[in-house]
Design a protein around this motif. Structure first.
Motif, PDB file in Angstrom:
ATOM      1  N   ARG A 141       0.836  -1.204   0.000  1.00 55.17           N
ATOM      2  CA  ARG A 141       0.000   0.000   0.000  1.00 55.17           C
ATOM      3  C   ARG A 141       0.871   1.255   0.000  1.00 55.17           C
ATOM      4  N   ALA A 142       1.942   1.242   0.784  1.00 56.76           N
ATOM      5  CA  ALA A 142       2.852   2.388   0.823  1.00 56.76           C
ATOM      6  C   ALA A 142       3.516   2.597  -0.537  1.00 56.76           C
ATOM      7  N   ALA A 143       3.927   1.513  -1.174  1.00 59.67           N
ATOM      8  CA  ALA A 143       4.562   1.613  -2.488  1.00 59.67           C
ATOM      9  C   ALA A 143       3.576   2.123  -3.531  1.00 59.67           C
ATOM     10  N   GLU A 144       2.347   1.653  -3.494  1.00 56.50           N
ATOM     11  CA  GLU A 144       1.335   2.104  -4.449  1.00 56.50           C
ATOM     12  C   GLU A 144       1.046   3.588  -4.264  1.00 56.50           C
ATOM     13  N   GLN A 145       0.996   4.034  -3.004  1.00 55.66           N
ATOM     14  CA  GLN A 145       0.784   5.457  -2.749  1.00 55.66           C
ATOM     15  C   GLN A 145       1.956   6.276  -3.281  1.00 55.66           C
ATOM     16  N   ALA A 146       3.165   5.799  -3.073  1.00 55.78           N
ATOM     17  CA  ALA A 146       4.352   6.503  -3.577  1.00 55.78           C
ATOM     18  C   ALA A 146       4.328   6.571  -5.100  1.00 55.78           C
ATOM     19  N   ALA A 147       3.927   5.482  -5.748  1.00 53.92           N
ATOM     20  CA  ALA A 147       3.869   5.453  -7.208  1.00 53.92           C
ATOM     21  C   ALA A 147       2.817   6.444  -7.718  1.00 53.92           C
ATOM     22  N   GLN A 148       1.692   6.504  -7.052  1.00 50.91           N
ATOM     23  CA  GLN A 148       0.645   7.432  -7.487  1.00 50.91           C
ATOM     24  C   GLN A 148       1.088   8.878  -7.281  1.00 50.91           C
ATOM     25  N   GLN A 149       1.744   9.172  -6.177  1.00 53.66           N
ATOM     26  CA  GLN A 149       2.221  10.535  -5.932  1.00 53.66           C
ATOM     27  C   GLN A 149       3.217  10.963  -6.997  1.00 53.66           C
ATOM     28  N   THR A 150       4.021  10.028  -7.465  1.00 55.26           N
ATOM     29  CA  THR A 150       5.005  10.344  -8.501  1.00 55.26           C
ATOM     30  C   THR A 150       4.307  10.706  -9.803  1.00 55.26           C
ATOM     31  N   ARG A 151       3.173  10.078 -10.081  1.00 54.86           N
ATOM     32  CA  ARG A 151       2.445  10.352 -11.326  1.00 54.86           C
ATOM     33  C   ARG A 151       1.600  11.616 -11.241  1.00 54.86           C
ATOM     34  N   CYS A 152       1.458  12.188 -10.043  1.00 52.64           N
ATOM     35  CA  CYS A 152       0.631  13.377  -9.863  1.00 52.64           C
ATOM     36  C   CYS A 152       1.525  14.598  -9.660  1.00 52.64           C
TER      37      CYS A 152
END
Length: 163
Positions: A141-152
């Protein structure tokens, strides 16, 4: 030739892209690699499942048995590293160098270097539920959140991150 790489010299040695050779038949290994893949937003890491070609080494100069015993990696310059040094370089690549930084300290580093081969030798004995909880739950979940923040950027997200 194996080389230990300290965090302070990782970027200076043209480490990236770093190719990581891991045991894809190991649930713990797969979970850790999945975590790294999700965080690999800058493409500094490449991954090769060493177990995909049984009894054939996918890394020149390293036996298949050695590849399956502990994690190995090859730097952009062709330098082979193994064990805790791989995690240091990989975590630095995904912006989590602070996680492995204590492994560069005298006592903690020696302890990590001593413990890691023991953990690796017993990795398939770790209960799947524990692996699932740690990696497929909290860490993922932490990694997915980090990945989404990078795309935003600038409060705008790409269509692929809004699915």
């Amino acid at each position: 030739v194996y080389t230990e790489i300290s965090n302070s010299s990782i970027m200076a040695q043209n480490t990236y892209p770093l190719t990581i050779y891991y045991d894809g038949s190991c649930p713990l290994c797969n979970a850790e690699i999945s975590n790294l893949k999700l965080r690999n937003q800058n493409g500094l890491l490449q991954f090769i499942d060493a177990s995909a070609t049984p009894n054939v080494s996918s890394l020149e100069g390293v036996s298949y048995a050695d590849l399956m015993q502990i994690i190995h990696a090859q730097t952009a310059q062709g330098q082979v590293i193994k064990g805790v040094a791989v995690f240091r370089a990989a975590y630095e690549a995904v912006g989590l160098g602070w996680v492995t930084r204590p492994t560069t300290w005298p006592f903690i580093g020696q302890l990590a270097d001593w413990l890691y081969p023991k953990l690796a030798a017993n990795r398939n004995r770790i209960p799947r539920r524990l692996v699932s909880f740690l990696f497929e739950g909290v860490t993922r979940r932490a990694a997915e959140q980090a990945a989404q923040q990078t795309r935003c950027n600038d409060k705008q997200c790409s269509a692929s991150s809004q699915e």
